[in-house]
Scaffold this motif. Structure first.
Motif, PDB file in Angstrom:
ATOM      1  N   SER A 195       0.877  -1.037   0.123  1.00 17.35           N
ATOM      2  CA  SER A 195      -0.064   0.158  -0.138  1.00 17.35           C
ATOM      3  C   SER A 195       0.781   1.237  -0.304  1.00 17.35           C
ATOM      4  O   SER A 195       0.221   2.413  -0.376  1.00 17.35           O
ATOM      5  CB  SER A 195      -0.976   0.091   1.218  1.00 17.35           C
ATOM      6  N   ASP A 196       2.181   1.133   0.211  1.00 20.67           N
ATOM      7  CA  ASP A 196       3.048   2.308   0.578  1.00 20.67           C
ATOM      8  C   ASP A 196       3.317   2.723  -0.927  1.00 20.67           C
ATOM      9  O   ASP A 196       3.853   3.817  -1.196  1.00 20.67           O
ATOM     10  CB  ASP A 196       4.169   1.989   1.135  1.00 20.67           C
ATOM     11  N   PRO A 231      -1.634   7.255   2.042  1.00 19.29           N
ATOM     12  CA  PRO A 231      -1.805   6.740   3.349  1.00 19.29           C
ATOM     13  C   PRO A 231      -0.545   6.492   4.076  1.00 19.29           C
ATOM     14  O   PRO A 231       0.425   6.321   3.633  1.00 19.29           O
ATOM     15  CB  PRO A 231      -2.173   5.286   2.823  1.00 19.29           C
ATOM     16  N   HIS A 232      -0.809   6.715   5.567  1.00 22.37           N
ATOM     17  CA  HIS A 232       0.313   6.470   6.489  1.00 22.37           C
ATOM     18  C   HIS A 232       1.359   7.274   6.164  1.00 22.37           C
ATOM     19  O   HIS A 232       2.571   7.222   6.200  1.00 22.37           O
ATOM     20  CB  HIS A 232       0.937   4.884   6.393  1.00 22.37           C
ATOM     21  N   ASP A 274      -2.566   6.169  15.707  1.00 22.86           N
ATOM     22  CA  ASP A 274      -2.607   6.398  14.357  1.00 22.86           C
ATOM     23  C   ASP A 274      -1.160   6.086  13.731  1.00 22.86           C
ATOM     24  O   ASP A 274      -0.877   5.337  12.525  1.00 22.86           O
ATOM     25  CB  ASP A 274      -2.897   7.691  14.016  1.00 22.86           C
ATOM     26  N   SER A 323       0.194   3.352  11.063  1.00 23.29           N
ATOM     27  CA  SER A 323       1.116   3.771   9.926  1.00 23.29           C
ATOM     28  C   SER A 323       2.460   2.685  10.064  1.00 23.29           C
ATOM     29  O   SER A 323       2.587   2.047   8.874  1.00 23.29           O
ATOM     30  CB  SER A 323       1.508   5.005  10.110  1.00 23.29           C
ATOM     31  N   ARG A 337      -5.663  -0.329  14.762  1.00 27.72           N
ATOM     32  CA  ARG A 337      -6.816   0.608  14.230  1.00 27.72           C
ATOM     33  C   ARG A 337      -8.087   0.548  14.930  1.00 27.72           C
ATOM     34  O   ARG A 337      -8.614   1.402  15.514  1.00 27.72           O
ATOM     35  CB  ARG A 337      -7.011   0.393  12.855  1.00 27.72           C
TER      36      ARG A 337
END
Lengths: 323, 220
Positions: free
Chosen positions: A218-219, B34-35, B77, B81, B96
């Motif tokens: 996902s990174d 994301p992250h 959070d 990540s 989460r």
């Protein structure tokens, strides 16, 4: 399941399995498809459970299929469409070719005298397919995903090959049916556990699954599949599950005694054992952090490869001693 | 010869770290991923997946008012990540879930169900330790030089464990030094993308971010 129409197998004399008419290949693909659905449902259920949401994750794959079927196909500027599509669709083909040499009890589609090598050739083909999927999209993230897969590949492929060598040495044959028949009384998984474990890691790796999923991370926006959409994505994902299922199915004649088992007919035992291995692989996904591609080579060559070579040596000594 | 097929300039070659010719790709990371610390933009040059050049900037990030529950959720959070970037979906989902519970109930960390279990699980995992050990280690001197908080000392695994402890005890760190974005760029050069993102996530940049913009506003 009725008695299939049998044809005499000309290729392999003394083969313990019978070759069925080519039309049964459709049945084999149907079984593979059913395993894909089961694996995807199981993964959906496990995902839902670990996210703590309401139950019913098992239905998720069907919703996902419906979504992807209706999604408009995106493409990228100057994508190498031909190679890109070959890569994405090829995983399913590779998986179908793998199960062609797996005997379902006594019946096999393709009683090849070098079946083990055939399987190995198919899993090497996955290298090219995943790489082409990453490369063809002409996108930096997909490309990075492709690099990551190759980095993993350098680490897992040789240990996987030598893990496949162990049962072949013990059975003194590369014919999958003969390897299964050689396990009368004692499964190879029991007395060559290292080879079995390395084999399972290899299956997860060529399915880009679990700890080997950084290529789809996902990174990097989904890595290799970053630009895949609609049906292309559906076919790619189905291909991964199919590879996982084919790998699980192949482990049955290689390590788990083939169709041997009490009460039930042999084909049922093959399916049951396949499902058990498949369940293990699907379950594993959430349990382990990713193996970082830049570090896995070290593990592959300094730990797995020597371990599996020692295993091969032990198996070879035992095989010579027993004859 | 057409040097920009389809309107995209061809990648130019350059010597990579092994002295071989390899295409240089210009890739922008951020400001929204994301992250990823919101608002941070890294303009990277990639060879393969190795970051060879970076220019960093921050897009304006407004400072939202926060309370204690927010601080805890934020700490969790960051934990989500790092775990997600480390590819550990099970533990990330667990973190989460705890985060959502923290926001919903406003409980203090010691009352949160499962936080201690997650902490034990993270500490026990040897694959996680293996994959994060030795990743961008920072000495005390480097930490001072880059203007990072003192608990950034050590490698990425150390930072993760400390982040875990912060979440578990609910410590807020109001006295964080002013964070300078150009130093971040120096920290990720030479790493591959996955490692760079892990290092950034482990630095807990979410909280540093606000300090930086405040700083700018104060002097603006």
């Amino acid at each position: 399941m009725g008695e299939p129409l049998l044809v005499q197998s000309p290729g392999v004399p003394g083969s313990p399995v019978v070759t069925v008419a080519p039309g049964w290949a459709f049945a084999a693909v149907a079984v593979l498809g059913a395993l894909v659905v089961v694996a995807a449902m199981l993964d959906g259920a496990l995902s839902a459970r670990s996210a703590g949401g309401p139950a019913g994750g098992a239905a998720r794959p069907f919703g996902e299929v419906a979504r992807l079927m209706r999604q408009r196909r995106r493409t990228t500027v100057q994508a190498d469409s031909l190679l890109w599509r070959i890569g994405g669709a090829g995983l399913l083909v590779a998986a179908a070719l793998m199960v062609a040499v797996v005997p379902l009890g006594r019946w096999t589609i393709f009683d090849l005298d070098v079946g083990v090598m055939w399987f190995n050739a198919m899993d090497v083909m996955v290298w090219a397919l995943v790489w082409l999927t990453g490369w063809g999209a002409n996108s930096a993230y997909s490309l990075v995903g492709g690099y990551r897969f190759l980095a993993h590949g350098l680490g897992y492929e040789l240990p996987l090959m030598f893990a496949l060598v162990a049962p072949a040495i013990a059975a003194q044959s590369l014919n999958v049916g003969k390897v299964a028949a050689a396990q009368e009384g004692l499964w190879f998984a029991v007395w060559m556990p290292v080879a079995f474990l390395v084999y399972l890691l290899g299956v997860a790796a060529f399915s880009v699954w679990g700890p080997f999923a950084p290529a789809l991370g996902s990174d990097v926006a989904g890595g290799v599949r970053a630009e895949l959409s609609g049906v292309d994505r559906l076919v790619f994902e189905a291909g991964r599950y199919a590879l996982l299922a084919a790998g699980a199915a192949f482990s049955v004649p290689m390590f788990l005694g083939g169709g041997a088992g009490p009460v039930l007919p042999d084909w049922a035992w093959v399916l049951l054992k396949t499902l058990a291995v498949l369940w293990l692989l699907v379950w594993l996904r959430r349990r382990l952090p990713a193996f970082r591609p830049d570090m896995f080579l070290e593990v592959g060559w300094l730990v797995l490869l020597p371990a599996v070579l020692v295993q091969d040596l032990l198996v070879a000594v035992l095989a010579v001693w027993r004859t | 010869m057409d040097m920009s097929p389809g309107g995209i300039p061809l990648a130019e070659g350059g010597e990579d770290r092994d002295g071989l010719q390899l295409d240089v790709l210009k890739v922008r990371l951020g400001p929204v991923l994301p992250h990823w610390p919101a608002g941070l933009v890294l303009h990277c040059a990639l060879q393969g997946d190795v970051v060879t050049e970076v220019r960093a900037e921050v897009l304006d990030a407004g400072d939202e008012g926060r309370d204690d529950a927010d601080a805890l959720a934020r700490a969790l959070d960051n934990l989500v990540s790092v775990l997600a970037l480390a590819g550990w979906e099970g533990a990330a989902a667990q973190a989460r879930r705890i985060r959502d519970a923290a926001l919903e109930t406003g409980d203090r960390p010691e009352d949160l169900e499962g936080l201690e279990r997650l902490r034990r699980r993270v500490r026990r995992s040897w694959t996680l330790r293996w994959s994060l050990r030795g990743l961008r280690p920072l000495t005390e001197e480097e930490v001072r030089h880059h203007g990072l908080p003192p608990d950034a000392v050590g490698d990425t695994y150390d930072r993760l464990i400390r982040m875990m402890d912060r979440a578990a005890t609910g410590t807020r760190q109001d006295d964080r030094p002013v964070f300078r974005v150009e130093h971040l760029a120096l920290l990720v050069i030479g790493l591959d993308l996955a490692a760079a993102r892990l290092v950034l996530a482990s630095l807990d940049v979410h909280e540093l971010q606000a300090d930086h913009t405040q700083h700018e506003v104060a002097h603006g």
